[in-house]
Design a protein around this motif. Structure first.
Motif, PDB file in Angstrom:
ATOM      1  N   PRO A   1       0.800  -1.224   0.000  1.00 26.50           N
ATOM      2  CA  PRO A   1       0.000   0.000   0.000  1.00 26.50           C
ATOM      3  C   PRO A   1       0.833   1.276   0.000  1.00 26.50           C
ATOM      4  CG  PRO A   1       0.185  -0.801   2.224  1.00 26.50           C
ATOM      5  CD  PRO A   1       0.941  -1.777   1.367  1.00 26.50           C
ATOM      6  N   TRP A   2       2.125   1.171  -0.318  1.00 26.50           N
ATOM      7  CA  TRP A   2       2.995   2.343  -0.318  1.00 26.50           C
ATOM      8  C   TRP A   2       2.980   3.019  -1.673  1.00 26.50           C
ATOM      9  CZ3 TRP A   2       4.683   3.332   4.427  1.00 26.50           C
ATOM     10  CH2 TRP A   2       4.845   2.273   5.328  1.00 26.50           C
ATOM     11  N   VAL A   3       2.905   4.347  -1.683  1.00 22.59           N
ATOM     12  CA  VAL A   3       3.154   5.082  -2.914  1.00 22.59           C
ATOM     13  C   VAL A   3       4.636   5.452  -2.968  1.00 22.59           C
ATOM     14  CG1 VAL A   3       2.540   7.346  -1.944  1.00 22.59           C
ATOM     15  CG2 VAL A   3       2.369   6.962  -4.403  1.00 22.59           C
ATOM     16  N   VAL A   4       5.254   5.652  -1.801  1.00 20.48           N
ATOM     17  CA  VAL A   4       6.706   5.750  -1.682  1.00 20.48           C
ATOM     18  C   VAL A   4       7.123   4.688  -0.685  1.00 20.48           C
ATOM     19  CG1 VAL A   4       8.691   7.173  -1.083  1.00 20.48           C
ATOM     20  CG2 VAL A   4       6.705   8.219  -2.187  1.00 20.48           C
ATOM     21  N   HIS A   5       7.755   3.630  -1.172  1.00 19.48           N
ATOM     22  CA  HIS A   5       8.101   2.490  -0.321  1.00 19.48           C
ATOM     23  C   HIS A   5       9.270   2.842   0.586  1.00 19.48           C
ATOM     24  CE1 HIS A   5       9.437  -1.549   0.829  1.00 19.48           C
ATOM     25  NE2 HIS A   5       8.255  -1.985   0.429  1.00 19.48           N
ATOM     26  N   PRO A   6       9.228   2.445   1.852  1.00 18.97           N
ATOM     27  CA  PRO A   6      10.352   2.749   2.749  1.00 18.97           C
ATOM     28  C   PRO A   6      11.652   2.116   2.249  1.00 18.97           C
ATOM     29  CG  PRO A   6       8.451   1.935   3.976  1.00 18.97           C
ATOM     30  CD  PRO A   6       8.165   1.699   2.536  1.00 18.97           C
ATOM     31  N   ASN A   7      12.731   2.843   2.395  1.00 17.55           N
ATOM     32  CA  ASN A   7      14.046   2.278   2.114  1.00 17.55           C
ATOM     33  C   ASN A   7      14.368   1.289   3.231  1.00 17.55           C
ATOM     34  OD1 ASN A   7      16.842   1.769   1.913  1.00 17.55           O
ATOM     35  ND2 ASN A   7      17.206   3.767   0.960  1.00 17.55           N
ATOM     36  N   PRO A   8      14.567  -0.002   2.896  1.00 18.56           N
ATOM     37  CA  PRO A   8      14.765  -0.993   3.965  1.00 18.56           C
ATOM     38  C   PRO A   8      15.983  -0.717   4.835  1.00 18.56           C
ATOM     39  CG  PRO A   8      15.310  -1.916   1.815  1.00 18.56           C
ATOM     40  CD  PRO A   8      14.622  -0.609   1.568  1.00 18.56           C
ATOM     41  N   ALA A   9      16.940   0.046   4.308  1.00 22.29           N
ATOM     42  CA  ALA A   9      18.121   0.372   5.111  1.00 22.29           C
ATOM     43  C   ALA A   9      17.772   1.280   6.283  1.00 22.29           C
ATOM     44  CB  ALA A   9      19.181   1.047   4.238  1.00 22.29           C
ATOM     45  N   PHE A  10      16.606   1.973   6.188  1.00 22.14           N
ATOM     46  CA  PHE A  10      16.216   2.918   7.223  1.00 22.14           C
ATOM     47  C   PHE A  10      15.060   2.391   8.082  1.00 22.14           C
ATOM     48  CE2 PHE A  10      17.363   6.323   3.861  1.00 22.14           C
ATOM     49  CZ  PHE A  10      18.706   5.998   3.999  1.00 22.14           C
ATOM     50  N   GLN A  11      14.581   1.176   7.817  1.00 20.15           N
ATOM     51  CA  GLN A  11      13.416   0.678   8.542  1.00 20.15           C
ATOM     52  C   GLN A  11      13.736   0.501  10.020  1.00 20.15           C
ATOM     53  OE1 GLN A  11      12.047  -2.857   6.626  1.00 20.15           O
ATOM     54  NE2 GLN A  11      11.247  -1.793   4.833  1.00 20.15           N
TER      55      GLN A  11
END
Length: 519
Positions: A403-413
């Motif tokens: 449901p992301w329009v801008v997906h989180p950068n996994p390095a910053f999760q």
């Protein structure tokens, strides 16, 4: 049924985007193909390459024009239906979209005009350079669009400003060299070449058999057989490129968007060495009810990590629980039905052009020119396959990110970004404009009807000028001396690209013949 603003906005953007993408891959692939055809003609002087350049050049122009018309709407939609999203990423999107506009509306349009009207009016090297400039600019334009899209898949080169609640560009070079863009761009280009190769092979194969059955063996052999084989080789080279780049992109997605890849495999729970699912059935969008009917071992592990065993992959339901801990309550699993089947349709439809290319090369080996009716029909039946493969690929890319329009950068999760700011991400629900649902429904209906009409016009024009074949202005079957193997050699024999059958073009007593000679 109650209208939902988010769903309506997504449907509108999806309809207009998929429709616009009818023209994009054909433009990207056909531009360098036409440039190669003209290069071979100017180097070798062979008439069949001159005719192929003019014939497919006309079809390229029709497709290019429709792409420009429908593409303009895409950027306006960011402000119309996705103003919150545009506000959030506008500082980042501005640079690549500006570069894309410069490439599209300056280099592409200007030099395409030079190519259209420059036949016989500018030096041949300059005329050839103009179509090559267009071919390069088309691909450069595509890269900047993919850069913008890749930020939505994997945001880099920006910081989140907590005061303005916006993403702000901090590193243009990082944005332009986003690992997602570097992997996605060659994959998209090779897919476009595969589509354009199928287009050339299919239409040329249809004409080859048609002219052979009419008894025009020379034209069928020299022009259409040559183009058929050329298109077939383009398909095979492009397919190899699509396979290699697709494998690299999939491995990257397992790192950046593991939820997308887990959903693509209907992998609900974390497993070690899970099998690749060829066929699964389940209740619509319910991972727990997924039943794997046909599985292939070792394939998924290699697709994810390049290893055949010892690979642990995260399941969609486990990832959903993890995301709920990071981002709060919610359902972070995309539509499983769409994600699962779009991934398989992308691969399945890609097989059709490969089969077509192999059959074409086999049936035309050793200067053979087939005349079987089934080949003529098969050439037309195969044409939609690469479009459907491209559509499925983009649906998988975009729907799998939901449901992301801008997906989180996994390095910053779960942790601040390296520069101290919060992670950049945005849910689809928070990106839409604050319109009334009925307003979006009205605009979506108008766009759908308008684009439906344009689709009919595009199909009619492409079919019409494809059926004209070589009977078009400037595509001469024979010169004033009756030589069917010749092509215009002098500048005054070349004329700008025009549309219509040659006999209609020369119907007026004052009209020049297709060679530029007086009647």
């Amino acid at each position: 049924m109650e209208l939902d603003l988010v769903d309506l906005s997504r449907w509108q953007f999806g309809i207009t985007t998929v429709y616009h993408y009818i023209f994009v891959p054909l433009t990207i692939g056909l531009a360098p193909i036409v440039a190669i055809m003209q290069t071979v003609w100017q180097v070798s002087g062979r008439s069949q390459w001159y005719r192929a350049t003019r014939f497919f050049g006309n079809l390229f122009l029709i497709n290019f024009a429709m792409g420009i018309v429908t593409g303009l709407v895409q950027e306006f939609q960011f402000g119309m239906n996705w103003s919150e999203y545009a506000s959030f990423v506008g500082d980042v999107f501005g640079a690549p979209l500006a570069f894309e506009g410069l490439a599209a509306f300056f280099f592409e349009s200007v030099f395409l005009g030079v190519w259209i009207f420059g036949w016989g009016r500018i030096p041949r090297w300059a005329h050839l350079a103009s179509i090559w400039t267009v071919a390069v600019a088309v691909n450069v334009s595509a890269y900047f669009i993919i850069v913008a899209n890749s930020f939505m898949q994997h945001p880099v080169g920006a910081r989140f400003n907590p005061e303005t609640r916006r993403a702000e560009l901090t590193d243009l070079w990082a944005l332009l060299t986003n690992s997602t863009a570097l992997q996605a761009f060659p994959h998209a280009v090779f897919a476009s070449w595969m589509l354009a190769g199928t287009f050339v092979c299919g239409i040329s194969g249809w004409w080859m058999v048609r002219e052979r059955r009419r008894g025009n063996v020379d034209i069928a052999t020299r022009t259409w057989r040559t183009c058929t084989r050329f298109g077939a080789w383009v398909i095979l080279v492009a397919t190899a490129g699509v396979t290699l780049t697709g494998d690299a992109l999939a491995k990257l997605m397992f790192i950046q968007q593991p939820m997308k890849m887990a959903s693509a495999e209907a992998l609900c729970r974390t497993e070690t060495d899970p099998a690749f699912s060829v066929l699964s059935v389940s209740t619509m969008n319910n991972c727990e009810t997924a039943v794997h009917l046909i599985d292939v071992p070792y394939v998924l592990s290699f697709l994810a990590k390049g290893e055949f065993s010892g690979v642990t992959l995260q399941g969609a339901m486990d990832l959903n629980e993890y995301y709920q801990q990071l981002y709060g309550p919610g359902d972070y699993i995309p539509n499983l039905f769409v994600t699962y089947w779009s991934f398989r349709l992308m691969i399945g439809f890609m097989v059709v052009p490969v089969i077509m290319a192999i059959i074409a090369l086999w049936m035309t080996r050793r200067r053979r020119v087939p005349s079987q009716r089934w080949i003529e029909l098969a050439c037309l039946a195969a044409l939609p396959a690469p479009w459907l493969s491209n559509f499925s690929g983009w649906v998988f890319t975009e729907m799998g990110r939901q449901p992301w329009v801008v997906h989180p950068n996994p390095a910053f999760q779960g942790a601040p970004a390296p520069n101290g700011e919060d992670s950049i991400n945005l849910l689809v629900d928070f990106g839409v404009s604050h319109h009334q649902p009925w307003q979006v429904l009205v605009s979506m209906s108008i766009f759908t009807l308008l684009y439906g009409a344009l689709a009919i016009v595009w199909f009619h024009l492409m079919r019409r000028y494809a059926r004209y074949g070589l009977d078009q202005p400037g595509i001469a079957l024979e010169d004033a001396h009756g030589d069917a193997h010749s092509a215009p050699q002098d500048s005054d024999e070349l004329e700008p690209l025009t549309f219509g059958p040659a006999h209609a073009h020369a119907s007026s007593p004052d009209a020049p013949t297709p060679h530029g000679k007086d009647n």
